[in-house]
Design a protein around this motif. Structure first.
Motif, PDB file in Angstrom:
ATOM      1  N   GLY A 112      52.478  41.241  21.698  1.00 41.80           N
ATOM      2  CA  GLY A 112      51.927  42.362  22.457  1.00 41.80           C
ATOM      3  C   GLY A 112      51.166  41.937  23.701  1.00 41.80           C
ATOM      4  N   CYS A 113      51.097  40.635  23.936  1.00 36.37           N
ATOM      5  CA  CYS A 113      50.364  40.114  25.093  1.00 36.37           C
ATOM      6  C   CYS A 113      51.369  39.678  26.165  1.00 36.37           C
ATOM      7  CB  CYS A 113      49.496  38.939  24.655  1.00 36.37           C
ATOM      8  SG  CYS A 113      48.300  38.462  25.893  1.00 36.37           S
ATOM      9  N   PRO A 114      51.080  39.935  27.431  1.00 37.86           N
ATOM     10  CA  PRO A 114      52.044  39.610  28.478  1.00 37.86           C
ATOM     11  C   PRO A 114      52.253  38.112  28.726  1.00 37.86           C
ATOM     12  CG  PRO A 114      50.162  40.808  29.390  1.00 37.86           C
ATOM     13  CD  PRO A 114      49.943  40.664  27.940  1.00 37.86           C
ATOM     14  N   SER A 115      51.388  37.238  28.227  1.00 38.10           N
ATOM     15  CA  SER A 115      51.556  35.808  28.466  1.00 38.10           C
ATOM     16  C   SER A 115      51.349  35.031  27.173  1.00 38.10           C
ATOM     17  CB  SER A 115      50.560  35.321  29.520  1.00 38.10           C
ATOM     18  OG  SER A 115      49.239  35.455  29.038  1.00 38.10           O
ATOM     19  N   THR A 116      51.943  33.834  27.107  1.00 41.02           N
ATOM     20  CA  THR A 116      51.738  32.948  25.973  1.00 41.02           C
ATOM     21  C   THR A 116      51.280  31.617  26.517  1.00 41.02           C
ATOM     22  OG1 THR A 116      53.463  34.053  24.711  1.00 41.02           O
ATOM     23  CG2 THR A 116      52.829  31.878  23.975  1.00 41.02           C
ATOM     24  N   PRO A 117      50.133  31.099  26.169  1.00 40.72           N
ATOM     25  CA  PRO A 117      49.120  31.740  25.335  1.00 40.72           C
ATOM     26  C   PRO A 117      48.561  32.994  26.002  1.00 40.72           C
ATOM     27  CG  PRO A 117      48.222  29.775  26.376  1.00 40.72           C
ATOM     28  CD  PRO A 117      49.676  29.828  26.727  1.00 40.72           C
ATOM     29  N   CYS A 118      47.947  33.827  25.207  1.00 41.96           N
ATOM     30  CA  CYS A 118      47.405  35.091  25.723  1.00 41.96           C
ATOM     31  C   CYS A 118      46.096  34.803  26.456  1.00 41.96           C
ATOM     32  CB  CYS A 118      47.168  36.067  24.582  1.00 41.96           C
ATOM     33  SG  CYS A 118      46.726  37.713  25.143  1.00 41.96           S
ATOM     34  N   ASP A 119      46.107  34.990  27.761  1.00 41.33           N
ATOM     35  CA  ASP A 119      44.928  34.748  28.583  1.00 41.33           C
ATOM     36  C   ASP A 119      44.238  36.066  28.916  1.00 41.33           C
ATOM     37  OD1 ASP A 119      45.280  32.011  28.623  1.00 41.33           O
ATOM     38  OD2 ASP A 119      46.423  32.026  30.489  1.00 41.33           O
ATOM     39  N   ILE A 120      42.960  36.133  28.620  1.00 46.63           N
ATOM     40  CA  ILE A 120      42.136  37.305  28.923  1.00 46.63           C
ATOM     41  C   ILE A 120      41.066  36.840  29.901  1.00 46.63           C
ATOM     42  CG2 ILE A 120      40.624  39.095  27.993  1.00 46.63           C
ATOM     43  CD1 ILE A 120      41.967  38.497  25.226  1.00 46.63           C
ATOM     44  N   THR A 121      41.121  37.338  31.132  1.00 48.66           N
ATOM     45  CA  THR A 121      40.163  36.930  32.154  1.00 48.66           C
ATOM     46  C   THR A 121      39.085  37.982  32.287  1.00 48.66           C
ATOM     47  OG1 THR A 121      41.886  35.734  33.335  1.00 48.66           O
ATOM     48  CG2 THR A 121      39.885  36.229  34.563  1.00 48.66           C
ATOM     49  N   ILE A 122      37.845  37.516  32.240  1.00 46.65           N
ATOM     50  CA  ILE A 122      36.680  38.388  32.350  1.00 46.65           C
ATOM     51  C   ILE A 122      35.910  37.946  33.579  1.00 46.65           C
ATOM     52  CG2 ILE A 122      34.570  39.175  31.201  1.00 46.65           C
ATOM     53  CD1 ILE A 122      35.978  38.377  28.548  1.00 46.65           C
ATOM     54  N   SER A 123      35.615  38.901  34.454  1.00 48.05           N
ATOM     55  CA  SER A 123      34.885  38.556  35.674  1.00 48.05           C
ATOM     56  C   SER A 123      33.667  39.449  35.793  1.00 48.05           C
ATOM     57  CB  SER A 123      35.779  38.697  36.900  1.00 48.05           C
ATOM     58  OG  SER A 123      36.181  40.033  37.045  1.00 48.05           O
ATOM     59  N   SER A 124      32.785  39.054  36.684  1.00 42.02           N
ATOM     60  CA  SER A 124      31.566  39.834  36.882  1.00 42.02           C
ATOM     61  C   SER A 124      31.917  41.190  37.478  1.00 42.02           C
ATOM     62  CB  SER A 124      30.583  39.089  37.781  1.00 42.02           C
ATOM     63  OG  SER A 124      31.187  38.818  39.025  1.00 42.02           O
ATOM     64  N   ASN A 125      31.119  42.170  37.154  1.00 41.85           N
ATOM     65  CA  ASN A 125      31.375  43.516  37.636  1.00 41.85           C
ATOM     66  C   ASN A 125      30.099  44.087  38.226  1.00 41.85           C
ATOM     67  OD1 ASN A 125      32.811  45.814  38.114  1.00 41.85           O
ATOM     68  ND2 ASN A 125      32.774  46.520  36.005  1.00 41.85           N
ATOM     69  N   PRO A 126      29.977  44.396  39.482  1.00 39.23           N
ATOM     70  CA  PRO A 126      31.010  44.254  40.501  1.00 39.23           C
ATOM     71  C   PRO A 126      31.255  42.786  40.783  1.00 39.23           C
ATOM     72  CG  PRO A 126      28.965  44.864  41.530  1.00 39.23           C
ATOM     73  CD  PRO A 126      28.715  44.889  40.049  1.00 39.23           C
ATOM     74  N   GLN A 127      32.491  42.483  41.131  1.00 38.72           N
ATOM     75  CA  GLN A 127      32.892  41.095  41.298  1.00 38.72           C
ATOM     76  C   GLN A 127      32.106  40.433  42.422  1.00 38.72           C
ATOM     77  OE1 GLN A 127      37.058  40.698  41.505  1.00 38.72           O
ATOM     78  NE2 GLN A 127      37.026  38.524  41.086  1.00 38.72           N
ATOM     79  N   LYS A 128      31.428  39.359  42.084  1.00 40.06           N
ATOM     80  CA  LYS A 128      30.656  38.583  43.052  1.00 40.06           C
ATOM     81  C   LYS A 128      31.452  37.342  43.407  1.00 40.06           C
ATOM     82  CE  LYS A 128      26.693  40.878  42.781  1.00 40.06           C
ATOM     83  NZ  LYS A 128      26.025  41.515  43.838  1.00 40.06           N
ATOM     84  N   ASP A 129      31.498  37.016  44.683  1.00 34.80           N
ATOM     85  CA  ASP A 129      32.256  35.852  45.120  1.00 34.80           C
ATOM     86  C   ASP A 129      31.681  34.554  44.570  1.00 34.80           C
ATOM     87  OD1 ASP A 129      33.971  37.474  46.524  1.00 34.80           O
ATOM     88  OD2 ASP A 129      32.853  37.325  48.390  1.00 34.80           O
ATOM     89  N   ALA A 130      30.385  34.498  44.374  1.00 41.72           N
ATOM     90  CA  ALA A 130      29.744  33.258  43.952  1.00 41.72           C
ATOM     91  C   ALA A 130      29.886  32.992  42.454  1.00 41.72           C
ATOM     92  CB  ALA A 130      28.270  33.291  44.326  1.00 41.72           C
ATOM     93  N   ILE A 131      30.345  33.964  41.688  1.00 41.23           N
ATOM     94  CA  ILE A 131      30.423  33.812  40.238  1.00 41.23           C
ATOM     95  C   ILE A 131      31.887  33.750  39.816  1.00 41.23           C
ATOM     96  CG2 ILE A 131      29.826  34.835  38.031  1.00 41.23           C
ATOM     97  CD1 ILE A 131      27.442  36.126  39.468  1.00 41.23           C
TER      98      ILE A 131
END
Length: 194
Positions: free
Chosen positions: A155-174
């Protein structure tokens, strides 16, 4: 009181107070942006830890119950016929449409939602929560942890299943943080460096 030398008054002059206030203002101007970045970093770390906790919980429940446990992720701003669990229905928008004489309702939500349920009874939700900071995959996906702790990533679009979590609102420095789940069920944390 005996007469004698008059007492010298002690205190601060206006110039001394203004210089002190200027120094305090300069320190505040330096510290406030650093504090804002600190808060965003802490929120990102909290979201990553929450996701690791949910995935680890699902895997341990699969091993403990010797059954398949699903972790489902519902993406924001996507219209779907399936309704989320009740505690993930904040900001729900229901669109009722009629096609071919039959009326159907489609739902749209703001923010990501995840829930953990057994594969045999998907109505029995073991854990549920919301995150706003998942950036990839962009569409809804799911993982299934099997009774021996392995993961089915169909059910995941990639193998291995990668879940990316970023800062919200997205900060360039983080830099965003990616969690990678492979077919053995292991969960790895990969940090990106800017």
């Amino acid at each position: 009181m005996p007469a004698g030398k008059p007492r010298k008054q002690r205190g601060f002059t206006l110039i001394e107070l203004l210089i002190t206030l200027m120094i305090a203002a300069i320190i505040a101007m330096i510290a406030v942006p650093k504090f804002a970045t600190f808060v965003v970093r802490q929120q990102l770390a909290s979201d990553v830890n929450e996701m690791i906790s949910v995935l680890s919980f699902a895997r341990s429940e699969a091993i403990k119950q010797r059954t398949d446990i699903d972790v489902m992720f519902s993406s924001p701003d996507t219209t779907t016929a399936n309704r989320r669990p009740e505690s993930c229905r904040s900001n729900e928008v229901a669109d009722t449409t009629g096609e071919g004489g039959q009326e159907s309702t489609r739902y749209r939500y703001s923010g990501w939602c995840y829930w953990v349920a057994t594969s045999t009874d998907t109505d029995k939700v073991l854990r549920v929560g919301q995150l706003s900071s998942i950036t990839t995959p962009e569409q809804a996906f799911s993982l299934t942890f099997q009774g021996l702790g392995d993961a089915s990533l169909e059910g995941c679009p990639s193998t291995p299943c990668d879940i990316t979590i970023s800062s919200n609102p997205q900060k360039d420095a983080i830099a965003p943080i990616t969690l990678s789940v492979n077919t053995t069920g292991s969960i790895r944390r990969k940090e990106s460096f800017l």
